[in-house]
Design a protein around this motif. Structure first.
Motif, PDB file in Angstrom:
ATOM      1  N   ALA A   1       0.819  -1.209   0.000  1.00 14.04           N
ATOM      2  CA  ALA A   1       0.000   0.000   0.000  1.00 14.04           C
ATOM      3  C   ALA A   1       0.857   1.266   0.000  1.00 14.04           C
ATOM      4  CB  ALA A   1      -0.927   0.012   1.220  1.00 14.04           C
ATOM      5  N   ASP A   2       2.166   1.106   0.230  1.00 12.72           N
ATOM      6  CA  ASP A   2       3.059   2.258   0.278  1.00 12.72           C
ATOM      7  C   ASP A   2       3.219   2.882  -1.115  1.00 12.72           C
ATOM      8  OD1 ASP A   2       3.313   1.592   2.877  1.00 12.72           O
ATOM      9  OD2 ASP A   2       5.394   0.909   2.779  1.00 12.72           O
ATOM     10  N   LYS A   3       3.380   4.191  -1.138  1.00 12.48           N
ATOM     11  CA  LYS A   3       3.547   4.904  -2.400  1.00 12.48           C
ATOM     12  C   LYS A   3       4.810   4.457  -3.122  1.00 12.48           C
ATOM     13  CE  LYS A   3       3.884   9.547  -4.368  1.00 12.48           C
ATOM     14  NZ  LYS A   3       3.896  11.000  -4.102  1.00 12.48           N
ATOM     15  N   ASN A   4       5.905   4.239  -2.372  1.00 12.82           N
ATOM     16  CA  ASN A   4       7.171   3.829  -2.972  1.00 12.82           C
ATOM     17  C   ASN A   4       7.042   2.496  -3.698  1.00 12.82           C
ATOM     18  OD1 ASN A   4       8.459   6.109  -2.100  1.00 12.82           O
ATOM     19  ND2 ASN A   4       9.393   5.147  -0.306  1.00 12.82           N
ATOM     20  N   TYR A   5       6.229   1.598  -3.139  1.00 14.95           N
ATOM     21  CA  TYR A   5       6.019   0.307  -3.790  1.00 14.95           C
ATOM     22  C   TYR A   5       5.369   0.507  -5.156  1.00 14.95           C
ATOM     23  CZ  TYR A   5       3.831  -4.118  -5.043  1.00 14.95           C
ATOM     24  OH  TYR A   5       3.405  -5.227  -5.728  1.00 14.95           O
ATOM     25  N   MET A   6       4.318   1.291  -5.177  1.00 16.39           N
ATOM     26  CA  MET A   6       3.586   1.512  -6.426  1.00 16.39           C
ATOM     27  C   MET A   6       4.453   2.225  -7.457  1.00 16.39           C
ATOM     28  SD  MET A   6      -0.263   2.390  -5.013  1.00 16.39           S
ATOM     29  CE  MET A   6       0.230   3.396  -3.609  1.00 16.39           C
ATOM     30  N   VAL A   7       5.312   3.147  -6.984  1.00 13.32           N
ATOM     31  CA  VAL A   7       6.200   3.860  -7.902  1.00 13.32           C
ATOM     32  C   VAL A   7       7.208   2.895  -8.511  1.00 13.32           C
ATOM     33  CG1 VAL A   7       8.058   5.562  -8.042  1.00 13.32           C
ATOM     34  CG2 VAL A   7       5.964   6.110  -6.789  1.00 13.32           C
ATOM     35  N   LEU A   8       7.814   2.044  -7.665  1.00 18.28           N
ATOM     36  CA  LEU A   8       8.798   1.072  -8.149  1.00 18.28           C
ATOM     37  C   LEU A   8       8.165   0.096  -9.142  1.00 18.28           C
ATOM     38  CD1 LEU A   8      10.861   0.204  -4.939  1.00 18.28           C
ATOM     39  CD2 LEU A   8      11.751   1.133  -7.079  1.00 18.28           C
ATOM     40  N   GLU A   9       6.983  -0.383  -8.804  1.00 15.65           N
ATOM     41  CA  GLU A   9       6.292  -1.330  -9.676  1.00 15.65           C
ATOM     42  C   GLU A   9       6.019  -0.703 -11.042  1.00 15.65           C
ATOM     43  OE1 GLU A   9       2.679  -4.475  -9.074  1.00 15.65           O
ATOM     44  OE2 GLU A   9       2.215  -2.361  -8.694  1.00 15.65           O
ATOM     45  N   GLU A  10       5.601   0.569 -11.021  1.00 13.61           N
ATOM     46  CA  GLU A  10       5.288   1.257 -12.275  1.00 13.61           C
ATOM     47  C   GLU A  10       6.543   1.486 -13.099  1.00 13.61           C
ATOM     48  OE1 GLU A  10       3.220   5.435 -13.847  1.00 13.61           O
ATOM     49  OE2 GLU A  10       3.308   4.969 -11.709  1.00 13.61           O
ATOM     50  N   LEU A  11       7.640   1.879 -12.451  1.00 15.62           N
ATOM     51  CA  LEU A  11       8.891   2.141 -13.167  1.00 15.62           C
ATOM     52  C   LEU A  11       9.438   0.879 -13.829  1.00 15.62           C
ATOM     53  CD1 LEU A  11      10.687   4.489 -10.595  1.00 15.62           C
ATOM     54  CD2 LEU A  11       9.794   5.131 -12.851  1.00 15.62           C
ATOM     55  N   ILE A  12       9.389  -0.229 -13.115  1.00 11.36           N
ATOM     56  CA  ILE A  12       9.897  -1.497 -13.664  1.00 11.36           C
ATOM     57  C   ILE A  12       8.992  -1.984 -14.798  1.00 11.36           C
ATOM     58  CG2 ILE A  12      10.455  -3.903 -13.131  1.00 11.36           C
ATOM     59  CD1 ILE A  12      10.987  -2.933 -10.225  1.00 11.36           C
ATOM     60  N   THR A  13       7.685  -1.808 -14.626  1.00 16.85           N
ATOM     61  CA  THR A  13       6.737  -2.208 -15.669  1.00 16.85           C
ATOM     62  C   THR A  13       6.974  -1.403 -16.940  1.00 16.85           C
ATOM     63  OG1 THR A  13       5.073  -2.786 -13.997  1.00 16.85           O
ATOM     64  CG2 THR A  13       4.295  -2.446 -16.246  1.00 16.85           C
ATOM     65  N   LYS A  14       7.297  -0.123 -16.786  1.00 17.11           N
ATOM     66  CA  LYS A  14       7.586   0.724 -17.956  1.00 17.11           C
ATOM     67  C   LYS A  14       8.815   0.227 -18.704  1.00 17.11           C
ATOM     68  CE  LYS A  14       5.458   5.113 -16.576  1.00 17.11           C
ATOM     69  NZ  LYS A  14       5.689   6.533 -16.209  1.00 17.11           N
ATOM     70  N   GLN A  15       9.800  -0.284 -17.952  1.00 19.84           N
ATOM     71  CA  GLN A  15      10.997  -0.830 -18.601  1.00 19.84           C
ATOM     72  C   GLN A  15      10.659  -2.077 -19.407  1.00 19.84           C
ATOM     73  OE1 GLN A  15      13.925   0.912 -18.597  1.00 19.84           O
ATOM     74  NE2 GLN A  15      12.587   2.381 -17.539  1.00 19.84           N
TER      75      GLN A  15
END
Length: 452
Positions: A396-410
């Motif tokens: 639920a942490d914002k950092n988790y969602m940011v990391l997940e989104e960044l890796i998915t974009k790669q």
């Protein structure tokens, strides 16, 4: 405190509180449901203490009224804890899974009194799925839930082991001809009784029979061994070996009859005290220390990388030596520890590769544009993996969602890269996709709140 100087009502309340304290110890480890006889016994005992508290005469004195109120509140709290343990959503989830076990067993054991087990792959897969689901039940650190899960796991694991023993090729599957020796027919007859006992044991473990008890089944199996011992097979090595195999089979069933007692042991359900888990946790701590030291390093340390990788590979070797037995929780704990160590090793591998590429500089021969693009993505993934390794939060942490989104974009960027038939670029992109998915998988594992 000198009770001789206290009011008799206060002394009576203190005695009641002592009794409630003793009952509370049993309540904290109670792992049953509301229909459990132990639940009814504990509830009755606590209700009795409440009645006794209410019957105490305070004589209108404020201090005694306060003492009685406190005693009543404590008793009601323990009573509420008992009810919560028996109706906790996770406890009901465990019971639901066990009820499914009963349905599966009842479906595949056609006639357990006749020794008929339908040991199909479907049966074994259903039991394996049940074990997996039990492993994933969250206990929230509550003793009652951990005990309930352990008790159920023990039963289902026993059923799985017995099923596996049925499918293995043994001497028992090929009994000797009755023409060899008169005792063969007796041994074969006893073997039929062993098969019936095996079915009865599975039904008993799953709770689908009310006509059998652990004690009666134990007496039955022990009696079969006595009958085998009484047979005269002297001078016939093959017959003696056959009898020995039958005895071995009976003893393998007898060990499961001790499960009921083992499940009640004070700390058997607490895997935190299990020696395998203790060893895994020690290795995880060593791995974390190496990881933190590596992440803190801010310079090229290729020589140190090799030493660090050797240390990490040594930890994996130690994890391979950990005996997990049949407990899926311990097996999963080891698997996760291995994944944690491997994540650090792959991080080091990519760091070394990026450093080598950077040190070569202009010496690198001309490369296909798609191959260069893949390395650009790998550089980004390296930075994201570093953040994932140091991440210590929840989904639920914002950092988790940011990391997940960044890796998915790669991953999306990799999908858009056209290798144009270049084999080297195609292989590199394939490895990069695998690397990105591994990072996502590791991030998910770190945040799934799994517990043994």
């Amino acid at each position: 405190m000198d009770m001789g100087n206290q009011h008799p009502s206060v002394i009576a309340l203190q005695e009641i509180q002592k009794k409630v304290k003793d009952i509370e110890q049993q309540v904290s480890t109670f792992s049953g449901l509301k229909n459990d006889p132990v639940y009814k016994k504990l509830k009755k005992a606590l209700t009795k203490q409440l009645f006794e508290i209410e019957s105490i005469d305070t004589e209108g004195k404020g201090n005694i009224q306060q003492a009685r109120k406190k005693a009543a509140e404590e008793t009601e709290r323990v009573l509420k804890e008992l009810e919560q343990n028996a109706s906790h959503p996770r406890r009901l989830e465990i019971e639901k899974i066990f009820n499914e076990t009963q349905s599966v067993v009842a479906q595949h054991i056609v006639n357990y009194s006749g020794g008929d087990i339908n040991t199909t792959e479907e049966f074994e897969e259903e039991i394996q799925n049940i074990l997996k689901r039990l492993t994933q039940v969250k206990t929230e650190g509550k003793i009652s839930l951990r005990k309930a899960r352990y008790r159920t796991l023990t039963k289902v694991l026993a059923i799985q082991e017995i099923l596996e023993s049925c499918t293995k090729e043994k001497v028992l599957c090929l009994p000797l001809s009755t023409e060899v020796h008169p005792t063969i027919s007796n041994i074969n007859s006893i073997m039929c009784d062993v098969n019936k006992a095996r079915c009865s044991l599975i039904a008993l473990l799953a709770g689908v029979t009310v006509n059998e008890t652990y004690r009666h089944l134990s007496c039955t199996l022990t009696g079969l061994i006595t009958n085998l011992d009484a047979l005269d097979v002297s001078g016939h090595t093959d017959i003696r070996d056959y009898r020995k195999e039958v005895v071995k089979e009976i003893n393998s069933l007898l060990k499961y009859l001790d499960l009921e007692e083992e499940r009640e042991l004070g700390s058997s359900y607490d895997l935190g005290q299990n020696q395998a888990i203790v060893k895994i946790e020690v290795i995880r701590k060593q791995s974390a220390e190496i990881k933190n030291s590596l992440l803190d390093a801010d310079h090229n340390v290729s020589d140190n990388h090799m030493g660090t990788k050797v240390d990490l590979q040594g930890l994996i070797a130690q994890l391979d030596e950990v005996s997990v037995g049949r407990n899926p929780c311990i097996r999963e704990a080891r698997r996760r520890a291995v994944v944690e160590v491997q994540a650090v090793i792959t991080y080091i591998d990519l760091k070394e590769a990026l450093e080598r590429r950077q040190n070569l500089g202009e010496v690198i021969p001309p490369e296909h544009p798609s191959y260069v693009a893949v390395w650009g993505v790998l550089g980004n993934l390296f930075e994201f993996q570093k953040q994932v390794l140091s991440f210590d939060g929840k989904r639920a942490d914002k950092n988790y969602m940011v990391l997940e989104e960044l890796i998915t974009k790669q991953l999306l960027t990799l999908d858009a890269i056209d290798s144009e038939g270049n084999a080297r670029a195609k292989d590199a992109r394939k490895q990069a996709v695998k690397y990105a998915n591994n990072i996502l998988g590791y991030l998910d594992m770190k945040t799934d709140e799994w517990e043994y």
